[in-house]
Design an enzyme around this catalytic site. Structure first.
Site, PDB file in Angstrom:
ATOM      1  N   LYS A   1       2.618  -2.853   5.516  1.00 45.69           N
ATOM      2  CA  LYS A   1       3.745  -3.307   6.344  1.00 45.69           C
ATOM      3  C   LYS A   1       3.474  -4.684   6.957  1.00 45.69           C
ATOM      4  CE  LYS A   1       6.924  -0.155   6.173  1.00 45.69           C
ATOM      5  NZ  LYS A   1       7.194   0.834   7.173  1.00 45.69           N
TER       6      LYS A   1
ATOM      7  N   LYS B   1      -3.050  -5.481  -1.068  1.00 46.06           N
ATOM      8  CA  LYS B   1      -2.685  -4.081  -0.836  1.00 46.06           C
ATOM      9  C   LYS B   1      -1.270  -3.982  -0.276  1.00 46.06           C
ATOM     10  CE  LYS B   1      -4.520  -1.342   2.536  1.00 46.06           C
ATOM     11  NZ  LYS B   1      -5.524  -0.660   3.329  1.00 46.06           N
TER      12      LYS B   1
ATOM     13  N   LYS C   1      -8.650  -7.386  15.619  1.00 43.48           N
ATOM     14  CA  LYS C   1      -7.323  -7.454  16.244  1.00 43.48           C
ATOM     15  C   LYS C   1      -7.307  -8.395  17.444  1.00 43.48           C
ATOM     16  CE  LYS C   1      -5.566  -3.033  14.611  1.00 43.48           C
ATOM     17  NZ  LYS C   1      -5.225  -1.641  14.912  1.00 43.48           N
TER      18      LYS C   1
END
Length: 332
Positions: A200, A197, A114
């Site tokens: 969102k 996959k 991240k």
């Protein structure tokens, strides 16, 4: 034999859960309620490591709770609560930060992934210390099992290490939890890109089936899902990823085997098949969406349920924290 305690949490980072969330985690949480002492938590404090829009955070926290209840998490069988309503999470989180080494915290792959996206200088400190708060979430409730996805395995290992270290230095305080990696029985892919996959974070909302979407919207997404060459409805992930994904979705929600669905559509085309999948999805989600909306329309009742869950959670959490403080020599 004593009943094993289960603890798991979900972040309120979107308006709606999607089909992948439900089949990958929540459906299994519902099943675990029977035969376990289950604690399920909406981890709103963890959501603060991203961009914060206060009104949205509040709305999404309540929406997450309403959806969990509508999907089958029962306040009679489980303790459902919001993380921030149990202050012991932050208090034990600090103790875990003081137990963890900088090196082991630096090795957490989720932080590395991240922070690499936005650059380490702009990454929040909370993103770095997130696994220590997660360890506290688990250890507060003396959880035996932590049902999580494979991507959380490293965080559970850290939790086990921190608990073991604390127990060795300061006396028996925490239950060492076991990994309970959720079985990915149904691998749900993006409707527009069936090689990825369902998520969102994918580029297109058209590829994601959301529980709180209108029936018309979800039906439209399925009918415009990417398909493959030919017109046979057969499961072949390599040659027919689009149709294979739709077969998986139909089977997961209808309970019908993939082989029997293939048989039903022998000699029929993709159009008929997509219509059938759309019907299965829409009818499965209709009562769930309806109940979630009902709960959201009666906010007082929803908050009462969450406050009752938080009260039960605080009782357990306070006992654990008091033991940890006492073993550390913190004055009462």
């Amino acid at each position: 034999m004593s009943v094993k305690r289960v603890l798991s949490g979900i972040q309120p980072t979107s308006d709606s859960f999607h089909l992948g969330n439900y089949l990958g985690a929540v459906k299994q949480w519902v099943d675990l309620q029977d035969g376990h002492d289950a604690f399920y938590c909406i981890v709103d404090l963890h959501a603060l490591t991203g961009e914060i829009e206060p009104k949205l955070l509040r709305a999404r926290t309540l929406s997450s709770a309403a959806q969990l209840l509508a999907l089958g998490i029962s306040p009679q069988k489980s303790t459902l609560f919001v993380q921030s309503q149990v202050p012991q999470h932050n208090q034990l989180g600090w103790l875990m930060e003081c137990m963890a080494g900088f090196g082991e915290a630096s090795r957490m792959t989720q932080f590395k992934d991240k922070s690499a996206k936005g650059g380490a200088d702009s990454a929040r400190v909370g993103l770095f210390t997130y696994p220590m708060l997660q360890a506290a979430d688990i250890l507060l409730y003396q959880a035996d099992l932590v049902p999580v996805g494979e991507d959380q395995r490293q965080h559970i290992e850290l939790t086990r290490d921190l608990a073991g270290r604390f127990n060795t230095r300061f006396g028996q305080t925490f239950t060492i939890p076991d990994n309970y990696i959720l079985k990915t029985a149904a691998k749900i892919q993006d409707l527009q890109d069936p090689t990825s996959k369902m998520s969102k974070s994918s580029g297109s909302v058209a590829g994601v089936l959301e529980l709180m979407d209108t029936p018309e919207s979800n039906a439209k997404k399925i009918k415009s899902a990417a398909t493959d060459a030919g017109r046979e409805v057969i499961f072949d992930e390599k040659e027919k990823p689009g149709i294979s994904n739709l077969l998986t979705i139909h089977s997961a929600l209808s309970g019908q085997s993939i082989a029997s669905i293939e048989k039903d559509f022998e000699g029929k085309g993709y159009g008929d098949f997509k219509t059938a999948v759309a019907e299965v999805v829409v009818e499965y989600f209709r009562p769930i969406r309806s109940m979630a909306l009902e709960l959201l329309n009666d906010e007082k009742h929803l908050l009462d349920l969450l406050h009752a869950g938080a009260h039960k959670a605080r009782e357990v959490a306070a006992t654990t924290l008091a033991t940890a403080y006492e073993n550390l020599g913190i004055v009462k």
